[in-house]
Design a protein around this motif. Sequence first.
Motif, PDB file in Angstrom:
ATOM      1  N   VAL A  15       0.874  -1.170   0.000  1.00  0.00           N
ATOM      2  CA  VAL A  15       0.000   0.000   0.000  1.00  0.00           C
ATOM      3  C   VAL A  15       0.911   1.220   0.000  1.00  0.00           C
ATOM      4  N   PRO A  16       0.800   2.111  -0.998  1.00  0.00           N
ATOM      5  CA  PRO A  16       1.696   3.261  -1.050  1.00  0.00           C
ATOM      6  C   PRO A  16       1.390   4.254   0.067  1.00  0.00           C
ATOM      7  N   PRO A  17       2.348   5.117   0.393  1.00  0.00           N
ATOM      8  CA  PRO A  17       2.182   6.026   1.545  1.00  0.00           C
ATOM      9  C   PRO A  17       0.922   6.867   1.498  1.00  0.00           C
ATOM     10  N   GLU A  18       0.544   7.359   0.307  1.00  0.00           N
ATOM     11  CA  GLU A  18      -0.604   8.265   0.230  1.00  0.00           C
ATOM     12  C   GLU A  18      -1.929   7.574   0.510  1.00  0.00           C
ATOM     13  N   HIS A  19      -1.950   6.254   0.529  1.00  0.00           N
ATOM     14  CA  HIS A  19      -3.183   5.525   0.819  1.00  0.00           C
ATOM     15  C   HIS A  19      -3.111   4.747   2.133  1.00  0.00           C
ATOM     16  N   GLY A  20      -2.109   5.049   2.951  1.00  0.00           N
ATOM     17  CA  GLY A  20      -1.982   4.399   4.255  1.00  0.00           C
ATOM     18  C   GLY A  20      -2.947   4.989   5.267  1.00  0.00           C
ATOM     19  N   GLY A  21      -3.151   4.254   6.364  1.00  0.00           N
ATOM     20  CA  GLY A  21      -3.946   4.755   7.471  1.00  0.00           C
ATOM     21  C   GLY A  21      -5.445   4.587   7.323  1.00  0.00           C
TER      22      GLY A  21
ATOM     23  N   GLY B 261      -6.850   1.383   6.497  1.00  0.00           N
ATOM     24  CA  GLY B 261      -7.167  -0.035   6.537  1.00  0.00           C
ATOM     25  C   GLY B 261      -7.119  -0.727   5.192  1.00  0.00           C
ATOM     26  N   VAL B 262      -6.447  -0.131   4.196  1.00  0.00           N
ATOM     27  CA  VAL B 262      -6.415  -0.742   2.861  1.00  0.00           C
ATOM     28  C   VAL B 262      -5.769  -2.114   2.900  1.00  0.00           C
ATOM     29  N   CYS B 263      -4.660  -2.235   3.607  1.00  0.00           N
ATOM     30  CA  CYS B 263      -3.969  -3.527   3.670  1.00  0.00           C
ATOM     31  C   CYS B 263      -4.879  -4.616   4.232  1.00  0.00           C
ATOM     32  N   ARG B 264      -5.511  -4.340   5.367  1.00  0.00           N
ATOM     33  CA  ARG B 264      -6.383  -5.352   5.981  1.00  0.00           C
ATOM     34  C   ARG B 264      -7.576  -5.675   5.103  1.00  0.00           C
ATOM     35  N   ARG B 265      -8.198  -4.637   4.546  1.00  0.00           N
ATOM     36  CA  ARG B 265      -9.386  -4.877   3.717  1.00  0.00           C
ATOM     37  C   ARG B 265      -9.038  -5.635   2.438  1.00  0.00           C
TER      38      ARG B 265
ATOM     39  N   THR C  31      11.144  -8.440   9.625  1.00  0.00           N
ATOM     40  CA  THR C  31      10.714  -8.129  10.989  1.00  0.00           C
ATOM     41  C   THR C  31      10.653  -6.639  11.279  1.00  0.00           C
ATOM     42  N   PHE C  32      11.289  -5.808  10.442  1.00  0.00           N
ATOM     43  CA  PHE C  32      11.205  -4.367  10.686  1.00  0.00           C
ATOM     44  C   PHE C  32       9.881  -3.769  10.220  1.00  0.00           C
ATOM     45  N   ALA C  33       9.065  -4.524   9.487  1.00  0.00           N
ATOM     46  CA  ALA C  33       7.802  -4.011   8.944  1.00  0.00           C
ATOM     47  C   ALA C  33       6.700  -4.100  10.000  1.00  0.00           C
ATOM     48  N   GLU C  34       6.858  -3.352  11.084  1.00  0.00           N
ATOM     49  CA  GLU C  34       5.975  -3.499  12.245  1.00  0.00           C
ATOM     50  C   GLU C  34       4.542  -3.072  11.950  1.00  0.00           C
ATOM     51  N   SER C  35       4.368  -2.052  11.133  1.00  0.00           N
ATOM     52  CA  SER C  35       3.010  -1.618  10.790  1.00  0.00           C
ATOM     53  C   SER C  35       2.259  -2.725  10.058  1.00  0.00           C
ATOM     54  N   ALA C  36       2.941  -3.374   9.118  1.00  0.00           N
ATOM     55  CA  ALA C  36       2.307  -4.478   8.391  1.00  0.00           C
ATOM     56  C   ALA C  36       1.938  -5.616   9.329  1.00  0.00           C
ATOM     57  N   HIS C  37       2.782  -5.878  10.318  1.00  0.00           N
ATOM     58  CA  HIS C  37       2.504  -6.989  11.239  1.00  0.00           C
ATOM     59  C   HIS C  37       1.221  -6.749  12.021  1.00  0.00           C
TER      60      HIS C  37
ATOM     61  N   VAL D 241     -12.526  -0.708   8.899  1.00  0.00           N
ATOM     62  CA  VAL D 241     -11.934   0.458   8.245  1.00  0.00           C
ATOM     63  C   VAL D 241     -11.374   1.434   9.271  1.00  0.00           C
ATOM     64  N   SER D 242     -11.895   1.417  10.495  1.00  0.00           N
ATOM     65  CA  SER D 242     -11.502   2.401  11.502  1.00  0.00           C
ATOM     66  C   SER D 242     -10.097   2.177  12.034  1.00  0.00           C
ATOM     67  N   ARG D 243      -9.525   1.022  11.742  1.00  0.00           N
ATOM     68  CA  ARG D 243      -8.187   0.727  12.232  1.00  0.00           C
ATOM     69  C   ARG D 243      -7.168   0.880  11.113  1.00  0.00           C
ATOM     70  N   ALA D 244      -5.946   1.138  11.483  1.00  0.00           N
ATOM     71  CA  ALA D 244      -4.870   1.280  10.488  1.00  0.00           C
ATOM     72  C   ALA D 244      -3.775   0.271  10.825  1.00  0.00           C
ATOM     73  N   PRO D 245      -2.955  -0.145   9.829  1.00  0.00           N
ATOM     74  CA  PRO D 245      -2.874   0.400   8.488  1.00  0.00           C
ATOM     75  C   PRO D 245      -3.922  -0.228   7.579  1.00  0.00           C
TER      76      PRO D 245
END
Length: 211
Positions: A98-104, A106-110, A135-141, A207-211
Amino acid sequence: MTAAATSAGSIEGFGLELRPWDAELVRQMGGWEERGFPYHAFDMGHLRDPAKAEAALQFAQQKSPHRHFVACEGGQAVGRVSINLQDVSGLYIWAVHVPPEHGGRGVCRRMLAALMAQFEAERPDAPEFVLSSNTFAESAHRAYRALGFEVVETRWHFDREIAEQLWKVGPVQREPIARHIRFHTGRWQVRTYVLKRRRGAPLDASVSRAP
């Protein structure tokens, strides 16, 4: 909410449409913002080159065990994901981006929820979903755990694209991921998680949660 396949091979669900790659979507992905090191392997700026864009589109459209999707919201490309339907370890999800401009939002989860819901429905006897992540990709985790993924293995992995950049950057740029990398047997390695999701595991794609 569930996901549904369309006649064109798209998957709809969770406010997104996952569409197979086409020329317009490649153009949109080429215009995405980039994250840079150490996430540079996912950046799509190379698609601005017409020859590279055509080669990438041909790769994504060829017949293989891999399916490649672009997540769209209101016709706009907001993420991408691929899945290997014949990997020995399970239904292997890769190229989650998910590119930076579309983060936050819930795109990844959805996006992953729609993908998994569709393939679980299509393949009731299929093995569990599996993916790997540095392991550094903590937001994705956080997104993966919300979808029911659990870490089943930690390993050191040679990632060619990260290794190439580690030779070029200095200690200051390495510092944010210093505990996730090592120089071993003459080459750089990155620590990686293998995550699996058992069938029927809780799935939070709100949708209310990120990323």
